[in-house]
Design a protein around this motif. Structure first.
Motif, short mmCIF file in Angstrom:
data_model
loop_
_atom_site.label_atom_id
_atom_site.label_comp_id
_atom_site.label_asym_id
_atom_site.label_seq_id
_atom_site.Cartn_x
_atom_site.Cartn_y
_atom_site.Cartn_z
N UNK A 52 0.85 -1.03 -0.01
CA UNK A 52 0.00 -0.08 -0.13
C UNK A 52 0.76 1.19 -0.12
N UNK A 53 2.07 1.13 -0.26
CA UNK A 53 3.15 2.06 -0.29
C UNK A 53 3.38 2.95 1.13
N UNK A 54 3.10 1.98 2.15
CA UNK A 54 3.35 2.32 3.77
C UNK A 54 4.27 1.48 4.25
N UNK A 55 5.19 1.15 3.38
CA UNK A 55 6.32 0.07 3.90
C UNK A 55 7.12 0.19 4.83
N UNK A 108 5.92 1.93 7.83
CA UNK A 108 5.06 2.07 8.73
C UNK A 108 4.23 0.74 8.97
N UNK A 137 -6.20 -0.99 4.48
CA UNK A 137 -6.91 -0.31 4.14
C UNK A 137 -8.40 -0.69 4.47
N UNK A 160 -2.85 -0.60 18.62
CA UNK A 160 -3.48 0.02 17.46
C UNK A 160 -4.26 -0.74 16.65
N UNK A 162 -10.85 1.88 2.08
CA UNK A 162 -9.82 2.91 1.30
C UNK A 162 -9.26 3.77 2.18
N UNK A 163 -9.77 3.65 3.57
CA UNK A 163 -8.81 4.65 4.29
C UNK A 163 -7.61 3.79 4.97
N UNK A 164 -6.44 4.63 5.04
CA UNK A 164 -5.38 3.76 5.31
C UNK A 164 -4.98 3.57 6.72
N UNK A 165 -4.44 2.65 7.21
CA UNK A 165 -4.13 2.22 8.71
C UNK A 165 -2.83 1.84 8.67
N UNK A 166 -1.83 2.47 9.86
CA UNK A 166 -0.47 1.68 9.66
C UNK A 166 -0.13 1.47 11.10
N UNK A 167 1.22 0.73 11.32
CA UNK A 167 1.65 0.36 12.46
C UNK A 167 0.65 -0.29 13.43
#
Ligand code: FMN
Ligand code: SF4
Ligand code: FES
Lengths: 517, 160
Positions: B127-130, B132, B137, B150, B140-145
């Motif tokens: 997702x291009x959050x590599x 983090x 998603x 969390x 469609x909303x991004x979530x990380x860590x």
């Protein structure tokens, strides 16, 4: 005067609550009657610090991070708006070693300005490249690109000038520019950051490319996994159209050039240029045999310039500052800067733009700070799912197309994924085969069936069947030589590098290996 | 702040009108499939002849494209769609454990929809959050860590 506060709207910040942080900060400010202006920026690319909140001071912007939503209120009350000290204060942002050590050419504005403001873009040096290009002939534009030494940033490193010139010389009723924003490689996010953090730079690059090759229409193909980048880029395109920068009748002496945004549909192989053309034409994303080259007969059979986001985004700079200024940086035949993406288990993960030539030791330990987990580094995978796994004994390899190729690796789109000592390289090799099996376009047997055989073979090796190692090697050789594109052709890289550099992981263990998730 | 559109029941006339708006595009099939899925939640079998007719393609062509791409679904998903990253950089940050925890908490496996239709869990590859990860998603909303508290918090958003 109101205090200016900067909060990234990059997906990596949104993913850790940047919107909520913003809401809380503005609510707190208005409650205490303090006039503040919140500017939403792209990301500076220091992902461990997201959400990185910055406040403007006479001495530059002071940063606080990482700020989670439940800390935002306290931050506002402990003097954020006066840039007071705080446990989360990282000091003046521009002096942070991670930023100071970079050479930000492509990413100069990313994280700094409001990426949706064309005025901010212009005030920060934007459109100078296009202005220069308008004073040149198409041939002269291409010459600048050629002399800069720019090579394609999508993976293969093909000289951009040669491609541009081929399309320029091609005769046809119409031509196309296609921007490859499929960015499917794990460990990469530079295209995404640019689409969100400085979209006008890419638009400017596409307009210049259109001028140079004689195309009036550009497509950008953005992967569906990037919903936020899709929204951000389409907003910027609309703004550029309103401003007369794009459109069937663009203003200010500009020839007509328009950009149409297309969204992918979850197929990794559509990042391969000919599969992307098929997909744009509304077909299955299957790879085409070459020749013909897309430069001769590409989209709808017309000459087509297809380049990665970062390749096109380098053009404005090259034009504005001159080819020599760009070519002055770099290493060997890899000229200019590369936005390197540090990912996986790494302390200072994020985007680090630097001239080619840094070695992996510097990148992983010195700049990256080693692992985030604190465990020893065991391997890196460079260049996405088709890239090789390197052990620390190869970390003296310089970041350069040829240097990696000489060690049976590739830099691809510039992603470096760090793994700690808990990684199981047999599992990673199996994953590489599995990924190839899932994403194969199905056109050639070595890729479609070889990858499935590969999974079974690795399972047998781990179950104790030593003789299967030779089978795996043969299979990889068949895939390498018999595949039409790099998906089947390069999957042997991660697989065989794992076998070669981490043979102990392929020792029998007598138990089935669960696929990594 | 969900990125997905409100989905409405299948309506052939509405579908035909949506596809007709794509006709002028160069290579209109993918945009047409996307708009059908965004509107109705999937591309049902009934949509295939309509798309084929409006775009002047064969049904086989439409079917071939529809089934090639991972994104297009032919039956509706759950009310929430959680796409969890299963690619290498997130693996290096512990996504396998995170995914296992998600599967346990939601009572399903990757690729499945809960029988009550509450949620669909899917794997995505990056997702291009590599830097983090683990990353996901949700509609469609991004979530990380996505570890510890969390991840727990995300799960309570998925299944309140
Ligand atoms: C399986 C596969 C996936 C690819 N994915 C991408 C991608 O996501 N982005 C990209 O720019 N190039 C990708 N490429 C490379 C493209 O085929 C092509 O070389 C590139 O778009 C050319 O642009 P450049 O010269 O500016 O790099 C991929 C290639 C293969 C074989
Ligand atoms: S190597 Fe694989 S992905 Fe590439 S053309 Fe052949 S089957 Fe398709
Ligand atoms: S690998 Fe998970 S977001 Fe890139």
């Amino acid at each position: 005067m109101s205090v200016r506060v900067f909060v990234p709207a990059d997906a990596a910040a949104l993913a850790v609550g940047a919107d909520q942080v913003c809401d809380i900060l503005s609510a707190e400010a208005s409650q205490s009657g303090l006039p503040i202006e919140i500017v939403r920026t792209g990301s500076r690319g220091m992902f461990e610090l997201e959400t990185l909140v910055e406040v403007e001071t006479p001495a530059g912007r002071v940063g606080y991070g990482p700020i989670y939503p439940d800390e935002a209120r306290d931050l506002a009350h402990s003097g954020l708006f006066e840039a007071k000290s705080h446990p989360k204060c990282v000091g003046p942002v521009e002096t942070l070693p991670f930023l100071r050590r970079q050479m930000r050419l492509t990413f100069a504005r990313c994280g700094v300005i409001d990426p949706q403001s064309l005025d901010a873009y212009r005030n920060a040096g934007g459109l100078a490249g296009l202005e220069k290009a308008l004073s040149l002939t198409p041939e002269q534009i291409v010459e600048e690109i050629t002399r800069s030494g720019l090579r394609g940033r999508g993976g293969a490193g093909f000289p951009a000038g040669i491609k541009w010139d081929t399309v320029r010389r091609a005769q046809a009723d119409r031509k196309y520019v296609v921007c490859n924003a499929d960015e499917g490689d794990s460990g990469t996010f530079a295209d995404r950051m640019l689409l969100e953090g400085d979209p006008f730079l890419l638009i400017e690059g596409m307009v210049i490319a259109g001028l140079a090759v004689g195309a009036a229409k550009g497509f950008i193909y953005i992967r569906s996994e990037y919903p936020h980048a899709i929204r951000a880029f389409s907003r910027a395109v609309a703004t550029a159209r309103n401003a007369g920068l794009l459109g069937p009748t663009a203003g200010g002496g500009l020839p007509a050039f328009d950009i149409e945004l297309r969204v992918g549909a979850g197929a990794y192989v559509c990042g391969e240029e000919t599969a992307m053309l098929e997909s744009l034409e509304g077909k299955r994303g299957q790879v085409r045999a070459k020749p013909p080259l897309p430069a001769h007969a590409g989209l709808f059979g017309r000459p087509t310039l297809i380049n990665n986001v970062l390749t096109l985004a380098a053009a404005p700079l090259i034009l504005a500052n001159g080819a020599e200024a760009y070519a002055a940086h770099g290493h060997g035949r890899s000229r200019g800067t590369m936005p390197i993406q540090l990912a996986g288990d790494i302390r200072n993960g994020g985007l680090f733009e630097a001239p080619f030539g840094l070695d992996l030791n510097t990148l992983v330990y010195d700049i990256g700070g080693g692992t985030l987990s604190g465990r020893p580094v065991r391997a890196v995978q460079v260049g996405g799912p088709l890239g090789a796994y390197f052990p620390p004994s190869l970390f003296d390899t310089h970041f350069d197309y040829e240097a990696f190729a000489a060690r049976d690796g590739l830099i691809g789109h510039g992603g470096i994924v760090v793994f700690n000592d808990t990684v199981d390289l047999a599992a990673q090799a199996r994953f590489a085969m599995e990924f190839c099996a899932i994403e194969s376009c199905g056109k050639c047997t070595p890729c479609r069936l070889g990858s499935v055989r590969g999974i079974e073979t690795i399972d047998r090796i781990i179950a104790g069947e030593r003789s299967s190692l030779a089978v795996l090697e043969d299979l990889c050789e068949t895939m390498r030589l018999g595949s039409l594109c790099a998906l089947g052709g390069l999957t042997p890289y991660p697989v065989m590098s794992a076998v070669t550099h981490f043979p102990q992981d392929f020792e029998p263990r007598g138990e089935a290996l669960a696929p990594p998730k | 702040m969900s990125a997905s559109l409100p989905q409405i029941p299948w309506n052939a006339d509405h579908a035909a009108a949506l596809v007709a708006r794509c006709v002028a595009l160069e290579g209109p099939l993918l945009p047409a499939l996307h708009v059908i899925q965004a509107t109705f939640g999937c591309v049902p079998d009934e949509a295939v002849p309509i798309i084929a007719q409006v775009l002047n393609l064969s049904r086989a062509d439409v079917h071939g494209v529809l089934t090639f791409y991972h994104d297009f679904r032919r039956v509706p998903a759950g009310r929430r769609i959680l796409k969890f990253c299963a690619a290498e950089a997130c693996q290096a940050r512990g996504s396998a454990d995170a995914i296992a925890q998600v599967e346990r908490a939601l009572g399903l496996k990757v690729g499945e929809t809960r029988s009550d239709g509450a949620v669909t869990l899917e794997a995505v590859y990056c997702l291009g959050l590599c830097a983090s990860g683990p990353a996901a998603l949700l509609d469609g909303d991004p979530f990380a860590r996505l570890k510890g508290a969390r991840l727990d918090h995300l799960l309570t958003q998925v299944l309140p």
